[in-house]
Design an enzyme around this catalytic site. Structure first.
Site, PDB file in Angstrom:
ATOM      1  N   ASP A  25      55.229  -9.449  16.779  1.00  0.00           N
ATOM      2  CA  ASP A  25      55.474  -9.124  18.190  1.00  0.00           C
ATOM      3  C   ASP A  25      55.790  -7.643  18.333  1.00  0.00           C
ATOM      4  O   ASP A  25      56.637  -7.125  17.596  1.00  0.00           O
ATOM      5  CB  ASP A  25      56.697  -9.902  18.713  1.00  0.00           C
ATOM      6  CG  ASP A  25      56.358 -11.329  19.112  1.00  0.00           C
ATOM      7  OD1 ASP A  25      55.190 -11.732  18.968  1.00  0.00           O
ATOM      8  OD2 ASP A  25      57.275 -12.048  19.565  1.00  0.00           O
ATOM      9  N   LYS A  82      50.199 -12.835  25.318  1.00  0.00           N
ATOM     10  CA  LYS A  82      50.616 -14.147  25.816  1.00  0.00           C
ATOM     11  C   LYS A  82      50.338 -14.290  27.305  1.00  0.00           C
ATOM     12  O   LYS A  82      50.566 -13.361  28.082  1.00  0.00           O
ATOM     13  CB  LYS A  82      52.126 -14.333  25.608  1.00  0.00           C
ATOM     14  CG  LYS A  82      52.551 -14.513  24.159  1.00  0.00           C
ATOM     15  CD  LYS A  82      54.051 -14.775  24.095  1.00  0.00           C
ATOM     16  CE  LYS A  82      54.614 -14.610  22.696  1.00  0.00           C
ATOM     17  NZ  LYS A  82      54.178 -15.636  21.751  1.00  0.00           N
ATOM     18  N   GLY A 154      63.026 -16.769  19.504  1.00  0.00           N
ATOM     19  CA  GLY A 154      64.112 -15.884  19.906  1.00  0.00           C
ATOM     20  C   GLY A 154      65.477 -16.321  19.429  1.00  0.00           C
ATOM     21  O   GLY A 154      66.496 -15.805  19.886  1.00  0.00           O
ATOM     22  N   GLY A 215      61.454 -18.500  15.298  1.00  0.00           N
ATOM     23  CA  GLY A 215      62.740 -18.454  14.611  1.00  0.00           C
ATOM     24  C   GLY A 215      62.686 -17.907  13.195  1.00  0.00           C
ATOM     25  O   GLY A 215      63.684 -17.963  12.477  1.00  0.00           O
ATOM     26  N   GLY A 236      58.504 -12.855  15.566  1.00  0.00           N
ATOM     27  CA  GLY A 236      58.740 -12.346  16.909  1.00  0.00           C
ATOM     28  C   GLY A 236      59.861 -11.343  16.927  1.00  0.00           C
ATOM     29  O   GLY A 236      59.704 -10.195  16.516  1.00  0.00           O
ATOM     30  N   SER A 237      61.020 -11.804  17.348  1.00  0.00           N
ATOM     31  CA  SER A 237      62.152 -10.906  17.536  1.00  0.00           C
ATOM     32  C   SER A 237      62.659 -10.341  16.215  1.00  0.00           C
ATOM     33  O   SER A 237      63.278  -9.278  16.189  1.00  0.00           O
ATOM     34  CB  SER A 237      63.271 -11.674  18.239  1.00  0.00           C
ATOM     35  OG  SER A 237      62.733 -12.503  19.237  1.00  0.00           O
TER      36      SER A 237
END
Lengths: 295, 194
Positions: A25, A82, A154, A215, A236-237
């Site tokens: 991301d 997205k 997240g 996650g 992602g994060s």
């Protein structure tokens, strides 16, 4: 000879090329370049990473096209973006911008709580989240060229991604050992299109690649998901919320490539600084969870 | 006879399965030591940028370059990019086939396509899937063009190596792999005689 675009083979083949890789991301061109230099196989262009979407609340939509465009122009690896579940126009906008893959994603606020996109009508390939084989099969029948676990985005907590990957793998094994005359009953129980289950049985595997997402916060998490049968991982994060994104991104890529070399993973996990803090998923109110979005 | 498949990232399993279906022993290559005792090496499709990063980080570049002098290699898509002596953008990788290659030459993913391709030395047209594919802008001395799509060069060979822009490993058409296996056999037969 005639050229055919947007066929299943062209779309699914694109996803096959991502295997053994990490998709990261990013929220701007600078992050995209860091991801590319670290060895990401693709980047996911976003306005906010999932942990910020959680923090900010409100409606999360497709990113401002300026961001997506800046990312597309910054790197030579594929760019994903997205759109909201069921948002036909956001998907068409992304397709028109030359995005290489669209994630019809539960991380954004669903635009439609009943219907997902009919992805087979698009030239661009799609990836969709799934918690079990029935959900994966429904998305494949709609035209998804890639499946990923939903996990719980997240949170920095891998537990839901593990649950979803285990479930999908267990149900795959079950299908491979189901008598053909029992398949229709499985299809009914799981809400899974019969044709997709038959294809799985014939091919001995899912007809599309299955990545892990939601996650994954450390190199060890990423390698764990590969051990559980993932074809690759989305992070992602985790990366750009860590203290040293560059080092962290490289470490995740290498942990996926050398998932069986534990000494190496130990070495590359050293001195990465604090990973994102994370959230205990069991303490989260149900309405804050993203995985139950879509069906 | 063992043929290796560079196993850092990409369509590794498909190449392994195709080679095994043709009765060849295979090995996944992830480090320099894995290269010993191979008869041939396949460089699969995937993301060439990612593969190069991993090749560099794990000190595979020098051993692979050394091996290009004695070990027949077959590159598909990203593998073709790895084998080129010159790239339209950025530094070359293994420098094994004298040619200039352009990445993502047909456009982005929405421009990816499948078609049938006539290839010199293979009787009927081959089933070909092009995914964000490269093409060869120019061949230099020692490189032969085996196929073009419209004007664009998509299959080339040298006496030792073979490269194509598309993904034979994603189809059921085994003829490109057979062609490579024949090249490998010829190369080793010739080197025994000399």
């Amino acid at each position: 000879m005639e050229r055919q675009q947007g066929t299943d083979r062209v779309k699914r083949g694109m996803a096959e090329m991502q295997k053994g890789g990490v998709i990261m991301d990013v929220v701007n061109a600078e992050q995209a370049k860091i991801a590319e230099a670290a060895g990401a196989v693709a980047v996911m262009a976003l306005e906010r990473v999932p942990s910020d979407i959680r923090r900010d609340g409100g409606v999360a939509r497709m990113a401002d096209p300026t961001i997506t465009e800046a990312v597309v122009n910054a790197v030579s690896i594929p760019v994903m973006a997205k759109c909201r579940i069921g948002h036909i126009v956001e998907a068409r906008i992304l397709e028109s911008m030359g995005v290489d893959f669209i994630d019809e994603s539960e991380v954004l606020t669903p635009a439609d709580e009943e219907y997902h996109l009919l992805k087979s009508t698009f030239t661009v390939p799609f990836v969709c989240g799934a918690r079990d084989l029935g959900e994966a099969a429904r998305r494949i029948a709609e035209g998804a060229a890639m499946i990923r676990t939903k996990g719980e985005p997240g949170t920095g907590n891998v537990v839901e991604a593990v649950r979803h990957m285990r479930k999908i793998q267990a149900e795959l094994n079950q299908i491979l050992h189901t008598n053909p005359d029992e398949l229709m009953t499985r299809a009914k129980e799981w809400g899974a299109p019969y044709e997709v289950l038959r294809l799985i049985q014939q091919e001995g595997r899912l007809p599309v690649v299955n990545f892990a997402a939601g996650g994954i916060a450390t190199p060890a998490d990423a390698a764990l998901m590969m051990h559980l049968g993932a074809d690759g991982v989305f992070v992602g994060s985790g990366i750009f919320k860590s203290e040293q994104p560059e080092k962290f991104a490289k470490a995740i890529v290498e942990a996926v490539t050398y998932r069986d070399d534990f000494e190496r993973i130990a070495h590359l996990s050293k001195g990465l600084g604090t990973a994102m803090k994370g959230i205990d998923v069991t303490s989260m109110p149900f309405e804050e969870r993203m995985a139950p979005r879509g069906w | 006879m063992v043929i290796g498949v560079l196993g850092l990232q990409g369509a590794v399993r498909e190449h392994l399965e195709m080679l095994m279906s043709l009765g060849v022993k295979t090995r996944i290559i992830k480090s320099a030591e894995d290269l010993e005792g191979l008869a041939g090496l396949v460089l699969p499709g995937g993301e060439s940028t990612t593969m190069r990063r991993l090749i560099d980080r794990y000190a595979l570049l020098a051993p692979l370059r050394q091996k290009t002098k004695t070990l027949p290699m077959f590159g598909t898509c990203a593998g073709m990019i790895l084998l080129a002596t010159e790239l339209e953008q950025g530094a070359a990788h293994l420098e094994a086939i004298p040619m200039k290659v352009k990445r993502n030459a047909f456009g982005r993913q929405i421009d990816s396509f499948e078609t049938m391709v006539d290839i010199e030395g293979i009787e009927q047209a081959v089933d070909a899937i092009f995914i964000r594919a490269p093409y060869v802008e120019r061949v230099d001395q020692g490189t032969r063009v085996l196929a073009q799509v419209a004007e664009d060069i998509v299959v080339v060979e040298t006496d030792m190596h073979l490269a194509c822009s598309f993904h034979p490993e994603l189809t059921n058409d085994t003829r490109m792999h057979r062609y490579f296996i024949e090249k490998v056999k010829q190369h080793h037969a010739a080197s025994v005689i000399s």
